[in-house]
Motif scaffolding. Structure first.
Motif, short mmCIF file in Angstrom:
data_model
loop_
_atom_site.label_atom_id
_atom_site.label_comp_id
_atom_site.label_asym_id
_atom_site.label_seq_id
_atom_site.Cartn_x
_atom_site.Cartn_y
_atom_site.Cartn_z
N ARG A 46 2.50 -13.69 11.07
CA ARG A 46 2.75 -15.03 11.59
C ARG A 46 3.82 -15.72 10.74
O ARG A 46 4.03 -15.37 9.58
N ASP A 47 4.49 -16.69 11.35
CA ASP A 47 5.54 -17.42 10.64
C ASP A 47 4.91 -18.21 9.49
O ASP A 47 4.04 -19.06 9.71
N SER B 66 20.80 -8.67 1.20
CA SER B 66 19.48 -8.32 1.68
C SER B 66 18.62 -9.54 1.96
O SER B 66 18.77 -10.59 1.31
N ASN B 67 17.68 -9.39 2.89
CA ASN B 67 16.57 -10.32 3.02
C ASN B 67 15.58 -10.07 1.89
O ASN B 67 15.32 -8.93 1.51
N ILE B 68 15.05 -11.15 1.35
CA ILE B 68 13.91 -11.08 0.43
C ILE B 68 12.74 -11.73 1.15
O ILE B 68 12.81 -12.91 1.53
N ARG B 69 11.67 -11.00 1.35
CA ARG B 69 10.52 -11.47 2.12
C ARG B 69 9.29 -11.61 1.24
O ARG B 69 9.06 -10.78 0.35
N ALA B 70 8.51 -12.63 1.51
CA ALA B 70 7.18 -12.76 0.92
C ALA B 70 6.18 -12.70 2.06
O ALA B 70 6.27 -13.47 3.03
N ILE B 71 5.24 -11.76 1.95
CA ILE B 71 4.21 -11.57 2.97
C ILE B 71 2.88 -11.95 2.34
O ILE B 71 2.43 -11.32 1.38
N ALA B 72 2.29 -13.02 2.84
CA ALA B 72 1.11 -13.63 2.21
C ALA B 72 -0.15 -13.32 3.01
O ALA B 72 -0.19 -13.52 4.23
N GLU B 73 -1.17 -12.89 2.29
CA GLU B 73 -2.50 -12.69 2.88
C GLU B 73 -3.35 -13.92 2.60
O GLU B 73 -3.46 -14.37 1.46
N THR B 74 -3.97 -14.47 3.65
CA THR B 74 -4.87 -15.61 3.53
C THR B 74 -6.10 -15.34 4.37
O THR B 74 -6.10 -14.43 5.21
N PRO B 75 -7.17 -16.13 4.21
CA PRO B 75 -8.33 -15.95 5.08
C PRO B 75 -8.01 -16.20 6.55
O PRO B 75 -8.74 -15.72 7.43
N GLN B 76 -6.93 -16.92 6.83
CA GLN B 76 -6.57 -17.24 8.21
C GLN B 76 -5.63 -16.20 8.83
O GLN B 76 -5.34 -16.27 10.03
N GLY B 77 -5.13 -15.26 8.04
CA GLY B 77 -4.23 -14.26 8.58
C GLY B 77 -3.12 -13.92 7.61
O GLY B 77 -3.16 -14.29 6.42
N THR B 78 -2.10 -13.22 8.11
CA THR B 78 -0.98 -12.76 7.29
C THR B 78 0.29 -13.49 7.74
O THR B 78 0.61 -13.51 8.93
N PHE B 79 1.00 -14.05 6.77
CA PHE B 79 2.15 -14.90 7.06
C PHE B 79 3.37 -14.38 6.30
O PHE B 79 3.25 -13.86 5.19
N MET B 80 4.55 -14.58 6.90
CA MET B 80 5.78 -14.10 6.27
C MET B 80 6.89 -15.14 6.40
O MET B 80 7.07 -15.75 7.45
N THR B 81 7.63 -15.31 5.33
CA THR B 81 8.90 -16.02 5.36
C THR B 81 9.74 -15.49 4.21
O THR B 81 9.29 -14.63 3.44
#
Length: 270
Positions: A48-49, A121-136
């Motif tokens: 998710r965004d 390059s793109n640098i991405r952070a992919i975050a895990e939370t109790p509500q789901g997985t988010f990326m920006t």
């Protein structure tokens, strides 16, 4: 040694200030690399965004491709705790730069480090939370970071390896339930395997910190699994809620099996 680590702190602060100025100008861009990487990094997880939950700050044009500052900061505390982050640099030889788990005291998250960027390059952070997985993330113009020569010759770089320094930005003693900001700096060449000895011109074998755990008392602040994309002499700046423990304890392991255990007092020296 103190002068060297103090210099590292000043350089990190200056780089982060530059990154703050540029953050609005370099959103992620579309490209074929992520499509090829995505399944290996996250499998079939729905991403998710993450823009409303957290920000990623990195410079559009990096001053030094071998030490590109990246800041991840939670902007919506109501979105729940960020439990872990995967930091991905799409175009690097090893795109997964680090996987980082966070303890409850790190919520809301603010975490900064420095990475190598080998080409635009793109640098991405992919975050895990109790509500789901988010990326920006951010797009960064930099090149040659993974093969850039180390700042010292191999023998000098290994001298003092594992020495650490803790900097507390509020300058106060430990105080329970107070939000604080700290920086941990570790002396280690973090060789990528793509650098050459400047005398022999032979490649220097990969040798980097692969595991890092930071605790206050028995409570985990963060645990990191790192790769070749984390910069030489790694530095980590972060906010946390003090639990009253007098020290931070750091446990690090590198790819040669060296173990570095340090206890760093929170109380500033008199």
């Amino acid at each position: 040694m103190r002068l060297m680590l103090a210099g590292m702190s000043v350089m990190l602060a200056a780089s982060l200030a530059t990154a703050q100025q540029d953050t609005a100008d370099n959103p992620l861009i579309e490209g074929p690399t992520w499509s090829a990487l995505k399944e290996d990094i996250v499998g079939t997880t729905d991403l998710r965004d993450g823009a409303a939950l957290f920000s990623v700050t990195a410079p559009y044009r990096a001053n030094d491709a071998a030490t590109v500052p990246v800041t991840i900061e939670q902007t919506d505390p109501a979105g729940g705790p960020i439990q872990s982050i995967k930091l991905v640099i799409d175009e690097n030889p090893a795109p997964l730069a680090a996987e980082i788990r966070f303890g409850p005291a790190m919520t809301p998250l603010k975490f900064e480090t420095r990475v190598r960027v080998n080409q635009y390059s793109n640098i991405r952070a992919i975050a895990e939370t109790p509500q789901g997985t988010f990326m920006t993330g951010r797009f960064v113009k930099a090149s040659g970071g993974c093969s850039a020569p180390a700042t010292k010759d191999p023998a000098a770089a290994l001298n003092g390896m594992g020495e650490m320094r803790l900097k507390l930005f509020d300058g106060t003693a430990s105080m329970s339930n107070t939000r604080r900001e700290a920086q941990i700096m570790i002396r280690h060449p973090n060789y990528s395997g793509l650098q050459r000895d400047q005398i022999t011109q032979l490649f220097i074998g990969a040798h980097f910190i692969s595991e890092l755990e930071v605790r206050q008392g028995d409570d985990l602040l963060f645990a990191l699994e790192g790769g070749i994309s984390v910069s030489e002499n790694p530095a980590f700046r972060f906010s946390y809620i003090d639990n009253g423990a007098p020290d931070l304890t750091i446990h690090a392991v590198d790819t040669e099996g060296n173990v570095f255990d340090r206890v760093l007092p929170k109380t500033p020296p008199v």
